[in-house]
Scaffold this active site. Sequence first.
Site, mmCIF file in Angstrom:
data_model
loop_
_atom_site.group_PDB
_atom_site.id
_atom_site.type_symbol
_atom_site.label_atom_id
_atom_site.label_comp_id
_atom_site.label_asym_id
_atom_site.label_seq_id
_atom_site.Cartn_x
_atom_site.Cartn_y
_atom_site.Cartn_z
ATOM 1 N N SER A 64 52.983 38.012 43.391
ATOM 2 C CA SER A 64 51.594 37.606 43.673
ATOM 3 C C SER A 64 51.262 36.164 43.298
ATOM 4 C CB SER A 64 50.619 38.534 42.961
ATOM 5 O OG SER A 64 50.602 39.771 43.624
ATOM 6 N N LYS A 67 50.304 33.975 46.069
ATOM 7 C CA LYS A 67 48.950 34.005 46.643
ATOM 8 C C LYS A 67 48.214 32.685 46.408
ATOM 9 C CE LYS A 67 48.710 39.055 46.095
ATOM 10 N NZ LYS A 67 48.221 40.156 45.226
ATOM 11 N N TYR A 191 53.306 38.534 54.493
ATOM 12 C CA TYR A 191 52.917 38.831 53.107
ATOM 13 C C TYR A 191 54.122 39.242 52.245
ATOM 14 C CZ TYR A 191 50.827 41.222 49.142
ATOM 15 O OH TYR A 191 50.521 41.620 47.874
ATOM 16 N N TYR A 243 43.647 40.146 38.126
ATOM 17 C CA TYR A 243 43.028 41.423 38.557
ATOM 18 C C TYR A 243 42.059 41.938 37.493
ATOM 19 C CZ TYR A 243 47.373 40.677 40.970
ATOM 20 O OH TYR A 243 48.403 40.096 41.631
ATOM 21 N N VAL A 261 53.926 40.795 39.872
ATOM 22 C CA VAL A 261 54.619 41.972 39.327
ATOM 23 C C VAL A 261 56.110 41.748 39.079
ATOM 24 C CG1 VAL A 261 53.055 43.831 40.061
ATOM 25 C CG2 VAL A 261 54.874 43.064 41.600
HETATM 26 N N1 GLN Z 1 54.182 42.337 46.553
HETATM 27 C C1 GLN Z 1 53.376 42.984 45.549
HETATM 28 C C2 GLN Z 1 52.481 44.036 46.171
HETATM 29 O O1 GLN Z 1 51.931 43.805 47.184
HETATM 30 C C3 GLN Z 1 52.581 41.945 44.813
HETATM 31 C C4 GLN Z 1 51.707 42.539 43.754
HETATM 32 C C5 GLN Z 1 51.636 41.703 42.512
HETATM 33 O O2 GLN Z 1 52.460 40.856 42.245
HETATM 34 N N2 GLN Z 1 50.657 42.011 41.695
HETATM 35 O O3 GLN Z 1 52.292 45.093 45.643
#
Ligand code: GLN
Length: 309
Positions: A64, A67, A191, A243, A261
């Site tokens: 993420s 992003k 994505y 988050y 993650v």
């Molecule tokens: N690719 C992961 C997902 O969509 C990214 C989530 C994350 O890093 N928090 O679940």
Amino acid sequence: MTDLQAVLDSIYTELQPRIGEGKVADYIPELAKIDPAQFGLSVVTVDGKVYSVGDAAVPFSIQSISKVFMLTLALGKVGEGLWKRVGREPSGNSFNSIVQLEQEAGIPRNPFINAGAIAVADVVLAGHEPREAIGEVLRFVRYLADDETVTIDDKVAKSETQTGYRNFALANFMRAYKNIDHPVEHVLGVYFHQCALSMTCEQLARAGLFLAARGANPMTGHSVVSPKRARRINALMLTCGHYDGSGDFAYHVGLPGKSGVGGGIFAVAPGIASIAVWSPGLNKVGNSQLGAVALEMLAARTGWSVFGD
Ligand code: GLN
């Protein structure tokens, strides 16, 4: 003047007994294979000095954290019009939650939760085939990091494509609300590949340096965004980058930051430095457990918190 290398060395030494803490993400099978006993930390200052400890040269899945780069790209394409498609408020929910989407007519709360990032990927995809958009993302991140060796790990992208049921649900739901313009498989193709960008702490800190330096990378001279846009991206990272753990991260660390993650966290000390930390074990809300601890130690020892020293 703080001796940054000594600060990093002390953090590494003190955290040594805890390396391996937390739980690696296992809902993406490829990520479940990662050895949790790894830890890297890099700091790049706006005057171009690089400080690293531990596994700072080991590539990991930035997930993420991508992003942030996608938001930068999408704002470059459509400017403030992006905010018709995605909000700017913290969600208070987990990164892959669907609950608010129905109440809020398919407009995700912010660009850093999965739903918001999928809408952003849809914007970056406009006018391209998915393959071209993925190529554009990779070229952009290589340009930011000034490093042609940055890659996308296709195994990770494929693994997530096979198990990304929640992301398919989010994308389909938004498509029903006409907040996704392209076929869902195409948008998620972009994505999943952006999430599978594989970078070292050092590459990541270099790539994000423009956010610490008023929108331009002082090491390359590349002007990426205006100072105002850099400031605003930092504001979004501070309020939404972790988050439902964003409040806690601001409380303990006090820096704009974005987690993934894969166990990475990218953070910005505006006007001073960009920071990347990686430790694969996650806490309950899916953010790197030791990564956050290391950043808290770093902010405390340097006085870099944006809320004062
Ligand atoms: N690719 C992961 C997902 O969509 C990214 C989530 C994350 O890093 N928090 O679940």
